[in-house]
Design a protein around this motif. Structure first.
Motif, short mmCIF file in Angstrom:
data_model
loop_
_atom_site.label_atom_id
_atom_site.label_comp_id
_atom_site.label_asym_id
_atom_site.label_seq_id
_atom_site.Cartn_x
_atom_site.Cartn_y
_atom_site.Cartn_z
N PHE B 130 1.56 -1.21 0.02
CA PHE B 130 0.39 0.13 -0.02
C PHE B 130 0.77 1.36 0.32
O PHE B 130 -0.08 1.85 -0.54
N ALA B 144 -3.05 -7.65 -1.19
CA ALA B 144 -2.98 -7.23 -0.20
C ALA B 144 -4.01 -8.72 0.88
O ALA B 144 -4.84 -9.39 0.46
N ILE B 148 -7.87 -2.33 3.43
CA ILE B 148 -6.84 -1.59 3.50
C ILE B 148 -7.85 -0.70 4.60
O ILE B 148 -8.41 -0.63 5.03
N GLU B 152 -4.77 4.25 5.34
CA GLU B 152 -4.29 3.92 3.47
C GLU B 152 -4.87 4.69 2.45
O GLU B 152 -4.16 5.57 2.18
N GLU B 165 -11.62 -2.16 -4.62
CA GLU B 165 -11.30 -3.45 -4.14
C GLU B 165 -11.35 -4.44 -4.39
O GLU B 165 -12.87 -4.31 -4.85
N TYR B 318 -5.95 -4.35 -5.24
CA TYR B 318 -6.63 -3.26 -5.07
C TYR B 318 -5.53 -2.25 -6.88
O TYR B 318 -5.34 -2.57 -6.78
#
Lengths: 328, 370
Positions: B130, B144, B148, B152, B165, B318
């Motif tokens: 990130f 990830a 998140i 971030e 996402e 992401y």
């Protein structure tokens, strides 16, 4: 004599007149000189740069309110993520592995050196020396896996799996010993060979045996050189990284308190896993820490500590050489 | 004489490599098609979501507990087809080491089907992923193993990115012990697990008197890894009143490594060891380790998707709508990812995401590329 040679040169006449004796300007020479100076300066500047960065980042670390200089030296736990900054567990592992390494390398190295300089026939020498050099040329990562997949299983079989951890400091220490063996051997041999032949002949003349000559005459005469070799070897052992990173473990040997550390003298047990200063730096810097975190600056404090230790050792070794050198 | 042979050999080698070069390239040259992205516009109109900017955060994967059936497929958008042969340009991704093998498998399939560009997949951990995606903006996609964080998202906003996402799968944490361990055959409860990894217990018998009076050798992923964060959050924090990290890191006999193989070796080599890591690593080392039930449930696809196995976590990728529009290859890759992830996920050792989560991801994609 000299006058006779130089004189005619000065007075040599040519068709144009007297020769100009001033140094000729040589631009090529100056460029080469400048380049060589630059090369020398690079190494100095690099050192200065490293020292500067070390101090700068370590200062950031020690200025952090979460860090106390007293705790840094007195606490028995190192776990930056939860604000435990006691260098002791890392220092302990470094010392244990280095001491074990030296216990292997010193006697063996000196024995090899004595054999090479006093006993070996030229033929044996010509075999043994290159082999030692090969040993010195093995990449340290190979030694690391040698420790983990060869020495450790032997230790565990010999002493017991419940006593010896899979990752343990003893195995790493033994292999560090093998790793610095060539260094100790060759530096010691240089020291022994530097002892003048006349001393040995005098000893033989007085009826000493070869062993007596070697142990009572040559070794004491070369003591300063040997001492310097040992200390250089120690600083090499302290700085050794790959072997301990692979074989010694990946977590500091933390204790909740000094009481815990001294309970059953647990802290001296080399069969436990531990993480040395170098090993910790490697593991932490290999992760994905962000630059501004205290975990990150903490590795500079460790590195500074390491730097101070090796620098001290090197200074001591130079002092030994200077002070105890015997001149013949 | 020998020298001559060498020269000839060298020349031959040169010739071979020189010839191999053009031979490998013709594939892309025969397909000078326009990029794939415009295809997105021909896709059937998504049902709602007027502005693409509103879409991102909204896709917080619905709970799988709400009786997932195959019906909801209609509510999610249908993704346009991607022809990897038409895709040109490089793709840069970075992030979770857990998502890494999955992305790697998808990327390989992408290449096999004709993509000729470069996909970089850096395995540096979720947080660092990130950081690169949101702070420096070097990457097109962040991998990830957790959702998140707000901080971030803020970082991303500062450089003009709005993370979108996409749920791509589910990973389960395997709690593993040495095969010689015979006292945990019944598994552990979450509470016992937390105690085993805490500074309050030194020996196994401290947690349960029936267990051996021997030190617990703990093996945990490093503090930078998403797996560590997840374990703290799911196991340690509930038991230690949000002080889980201190409880775990203060423990004796604790080995932390970002290298999962070190953990496997460690647990495989010590009868009194316990460790945890991603289920995929366990599958690779099934013969050396024993995975134990948590709260009486073994991790399997059914128990994970039904939400019965407690230590399962979602995996995401992401990206950003603007990045996907500027770099059509990124959009194509994500599209390809979403449509083919379930073909490869089993081989990697993770569990497929619930159908409705995948549909939500497809919808988010359509909204972002509209």
């Amino acid at each position: 004599m000299q006058g006779e040679i130089t004189k005619p040169l000065i007075t040599t006449q040519t068709a144009e007149g007297e020769i100009d004796l001033r140094a000729k300007k040589r631009p090529g020479e100056m460029i080469v000189q400048g380049f060589l100076f630059f090369c020398g300066a690079v190494s100095i500047l690099t050192t200065v740069g490293i020292v500067f960065v070390l101090f700068e980042e370590a200062l950031v670390f020690f200025r952090d309110p979460a860090v106390s200089l007293v705790e840094f030296f007195t606490k028995t736990m190192w776990q930056p993520k939860i604000g435990a900054f006691g260098i002791f567990p890392l220092l302990l592992a470094t010392l244990l592995t280095s001491i074990i390494g030296m216990m292997v390398a010193l006697p063996l190295g000196v024995a090899i050196a004595i054999y090479l300089s006093e006993y070996a026939t030229p033929r044996n020498r010509s075999i043994l020396k290159p082999v030692l050099e090969i040993l010195a040329g093995v990449p340290t990562v190979v030694y690391g896996f040698f420790a983990l997949s060869f020495v450790t299983p032997i230790l565990r079989d010999a002493i017991g799996k419940d006593t010896v951890d899979l990752f343990n400091m003893a195995s790493a220490g033994l292999v560090i010993g093998i790793l610095i063996l060539p260094l100790v051997a060759s530096m010691s041999e240089d020291a022994l060979s530097a002892v003048p032949r006349s001393l040995r002949e005098a000893a033989y003349g007085l009826g000493a045996t070869r062993l007596e000559t070697a142990l009572k005459i040559v070794v004491p005469a070369a003591l300063s050189g040997l001492g310097a070799a040992f200390i250089v070897a120690i600083s090499r052992a302290v700085g050794e990284t790959m072997v301990v990173a692979i074989a010694a473990g990946s977590g500091p040997r933390n204790f909740a308190s000094w009481g815990d550390a001294f309970k059953n003298l647990a802290l001296f047990n080399p069969f436990k896993s531990g993480e040395t200063m170098t090993g910790h730096i490697v593991r932490i810097s290999g992760g994905d820490l962000s630059y501004n975190s205290i975990d990150y600056t903490s590795i500079f404090a460790i590195a500074l500590m390491l730097f101070v230790i090796t620098l001290t050792l090197n200074i001591i070794s130079q002092q030994i050489v200077r002070r105890y050198r015997m001149r013949y | 004489m020998r020298f001559k042979v060498l020269v000839v050999l060298f020349a031959l080698a040169l010739a071979v490599t020189a010839c191999a070069q053009p031979a490998a390239t013709p594939a892309p040259t025969t397909a000078p098609e326009p990029t794939a992205a415009p295809a997105a516009t021909t896709a059937p109109e998504p049902t709602m979501a007027p502005e693409p900017t509103a879409a991102p955060a909204a896709t917080t994967a619905p709970e799988p507990t709400s009786a997932p059936t195959e019906a909801p497929a209609a509510s999610g958008g249908t993704l346009p087809e991607v022809n990897p042969l038409d895709v040109t340009g490089d793709i840069i991704t970075a992030g979770s080491s857990t998502v890494f093998p999955l992305s790697e498998a998808v990327a390989e399939k992408f290449r096999e089907e004709g993509y000729a560009g470069n996909i970089t997949i850096d395995s540096i951990g979720t947080g660092a992923g990130f950081e690169r995606f949101c702070k420096t903006g070097e990457t097109d996609v962040a991998n990830a193993s957790r959702a998140i964080k707000d901080s971030e998202v803020e970082n991303c906003a500062a450089i003009g990115r709005t993370p979108v996402e996409f749920r791509v799968g589910t990973d389960a944490l395997a709690v593993v012990v040495n095969p010689e361990n015979d006292w945990l055959s019944e598994g552990v409860t979450l509470e016992e697990l937390a105690k085993l990894f805490s500074k309050d217990s030194t020996n196994w018998s401290d947690v349960n008197a029936a267990w051996p009076n021997e030190p617990i050798k703990r093996f945990s992923p490093g503090t930078d890894s998403g797996t560590f964060d997840y374990f703290i959050e799911a196991v340690m924090d509930p038991a230690f009143d949000k002080k889980g990290e201190e409880a775990l890191l203060g423990a004796a006999n604790l080995q932390l490594s970002e290298d999962d193989n070190v953990l496997v070796q460690g647990v495989a080599g010590d009868k009194y060891a316990i460790g945890y890591f991603g289920f995929a690593y366990f599958l690779e080392n099934e013969d050396k380790l024993l995975d134990i039930a948590v709260e009486g449930v073994q991790p399997t696809e059914e128990t994970v998707n039904a939400g019965e196995y407690k230590l399962a976590r979602p995996l995401f990728i992401y990206s950003d709508a603007k990045v996907m529009q500027d770099k059509p290859q990124v959009a194509s890759f994500i599209n390809f990812y979403l449509t083919s992830v379930n073909d490869v996920i089993g081989g990697v050792g993770y569990f497929p995401a619930p159908a409705d989560a995948l549909d939500a991801a497809a919808q988010a994609f359509l909204d972002a590329t509209k």
